[in-house]
Design a protein around this motif. Structure first.
Motif, PDB file in Angstrom:
ATOM      1  N   LEU A   1       0.838  -1.199   0.000  1.00 45.21           N
ATOM      2  CA  LEU A   1       0.000   0.000   0.000  1.00 45.21           C
ATOM      3  C   LEU A   1       0.874   1.251   0.000  1.00 45.21           C
ATOM      4  N   SER A   2       0.685   2.070  -1.022  1.00 40.81           N
ATOM      5  CA  SER A   2       1.474   3.298  -1.115  1.00 40.81           C
ATOM      6  C   SER A   2       0.607   4.539  -1.205  1.00 40.81           C
ATOM      7  N   ASN A   3      -0.727   4.375  -1.111  1.00 42.16           N
ATOM      8  CA  ASN A   3      -1.610   5.539  -1.110  1.00 42.16           C
ATOM      9  C   ASN A   3      -1.560   6.248   0.243  1.00 42.16           C
ATOM     10  N   GLU A   4      -1.895   7.513   0.243  1.00 42.77           N
ATOM     11  CA  GLU A   4      -1.888   8.278   1.493  1.00 42.77           C
ATOM     12  C   GLU A   4      -2.877   7.699   2.490  1.00 42.77           C
ATOM     13  N   GLU A   5      -4.038   7.256   1.992  1.00 43.65           N
ATOM     14  CA  GLU A   5      -5.037   6.628   2.851  1.00 43.65           C
ATOM     15  C   GLU A   5      -5.581   5.382   2.157  1.00 43.65           C
ATOM     16  N   TRP A   6      -5.832   4.338   2.951  1.00 40.53           N
ATOM     17  CA  TRP A   6      -6.384   3.090   2.406  1.00 40.53           C
ATOM     18  C   TRP A   6      -7.242   2.437   3.475  1.00 40.53           C
ATOM     19  N   ARG A   7      -8.353   1.834   3.043  1.00 38.59           N
ATOM     20  CA  ARG A   7      -9.232   1.117   3.956  1.00 38.59           C
ATOM     21  C   ARG A   7      -9.547  -0.256   3.392  1.00 38.59           C
ATOM     22  N   GLY A   8      -9.617  -1.226   4.292  1.00 38.52           N
ATOM     23  CA  GLY A   8      -9.984  -2.578   3.905  1.00 38.52           C
ATOM     24  C   GLY A   8     -10.698  -3.273   5.045  1.00 38.52           C
ATOM     25  N   VAL A   9     -11.388  -4.357   4.719  1.00 43.15           N
ATOM     26  CA  VAL A   9     -12.163  -5.112   5.707  1.00 43.15           C
ATOM     27  C   VAL A   9     -11.475  -6.447   5.955  1.00 43.15           C
ATOM     28  N   TYR A  10     -11.247  -6.770   7.225  1.00 45.97           N
ATOM     29  CA  TYR A  10     -10.608  -8.025   7.601  1.00 45.97           C
ATOM     30  C   TYR A  10     -11.441  -8.739   8.662  1.00 45.97           C
TER      31      TYR A  10
END
Length: 289
Positions: free
Chosen positions: A259-268
């Motif tokens: 991940l290299s974006n400033e912000e990232w969201r994911g579901v785990y």
């Protein structure tokens, strides 16, 4: 997703189904299956032995893709895998045309995970895979490291490649340019494009087929997430948010994702530990979380 190319004189073993020979020998593979059948893979020693023979990451990626697609003539058919003196056993993804809603508008709700683990999920012959076709995955699920890796890889894909919006965007990028060519296709081979659009027979018109695939891509992540929670008795999911103070300074690795974006969201998934690692680019040093 394609596994690779081979020189014609490369001494590979190429097998299909439960170990039928296409090229080379199946002796080592059958010995491996006998070991997997007769030994507990909960043992670290036994699992390490299997990991030295099988490309575990490849196998997980292959299984996850087939299960997500709901490829209905798998795993009882369309199985090919190979190794060579320099490689572990690896699986080849091919012939997935029975997936993505091919057999019905609500195929996205089919619990293909349970079928891949040996359970019957419906009344038809393809709803129960033969025992040999599910043995490898069933036995490997007895190892906690493999099980967690499988679940996390599924989550990684649901957060990226299989995310509904991204998958539908990819579908549109393929189907959109084909629309004009479909005019020529139906005019040449069928009753014509306009007549095909009005077809209410067993062969759905082109636009309807695209809509079925789109509905599958939209609804499959929710359905397969619920199937994973039920199968592994997990209490739910949580949202992971990753923020980089300076994307030019480095990146974060979550399981298999970089991940290299400033912000990232994911579901785990609850109860399944994830791997989280910060990597500094050249000239920078990681300071803190």
């Amino acid at each position: 997703w394609f596994i690779g190319f081979f020189w014609a004189d490369t001494p590979i073993n190429l097998l299909e189904l439960g170990g039928d020979v296409i090229q080379g020998s199946n002796e080592d593979y059958l010995d491996l299956i006998e070991f997997i059948t007769n030994n507990s893979l909960d043992s670290a020693e036994n699992f390490n032995f299997i990991s030295n023979e099988i490309d575990i990451e490849n196998l997980i990626a292959y299984q996850v893709a087939q299960i997500y697609f709901d490829n209905r003539d798998w795993p009882m058919a369309n199985i090919k895998f190979w190794n060579s003196p320099d490689t572990k056993w690896r699986w080849i993804l091919y012939d997935t045309d029975f997936g993505l809603g091919h057999l019905g508008d609500f195929d996205y709700s089919i619990d293909t995970l349970s079928r891949a683990l040996g359970d019957r999920v419906g009344p038809l012959f393809w709803d129960l895979a033969p025992e040999w076709s599910t043995l490898l995955l069933r036995r490997l699920m007895g190892n906690l490291e493999f099980r967690n890796g499988f679940i996390n890889h599924f989550a990684d894909q649901l957060n990226t490649r299989f995310r509904a919006g991204r998958a539908i965007q990819h579908l549109d990028s393929i189907a959109g340019p084909m629309n004009l060519e479909m005019l020529n296709h139906f005019d040449r081979w069928s009753e014509g494009y306009e007549e095909n659009l009005a077809n209410i027979g067993p062969v759905l018109p082109w636009n309807n087929r695209v809509s079925v695939i789109k509905a599958f891509l939209e609804n499959r992540p929710i359905s397969i997430t619920e199937a994973i929670q039920t199968r592994f008795q997990l209490t739910g999911t949580y949202e992971l948010e990753v923020k980089l103070s300076d994307p030019d300074a480095g990146y974060v690795v979550v399981n298999s994702l970089q991940l290299s974006n400033e912000e990232w969201r994911g579901v785990y998934f609850n109860e399944i530990p994830i791997s989280l690692r910060a990597v500094a680019n050249e000239g920078y040093r990681f300071s803190h979380w």
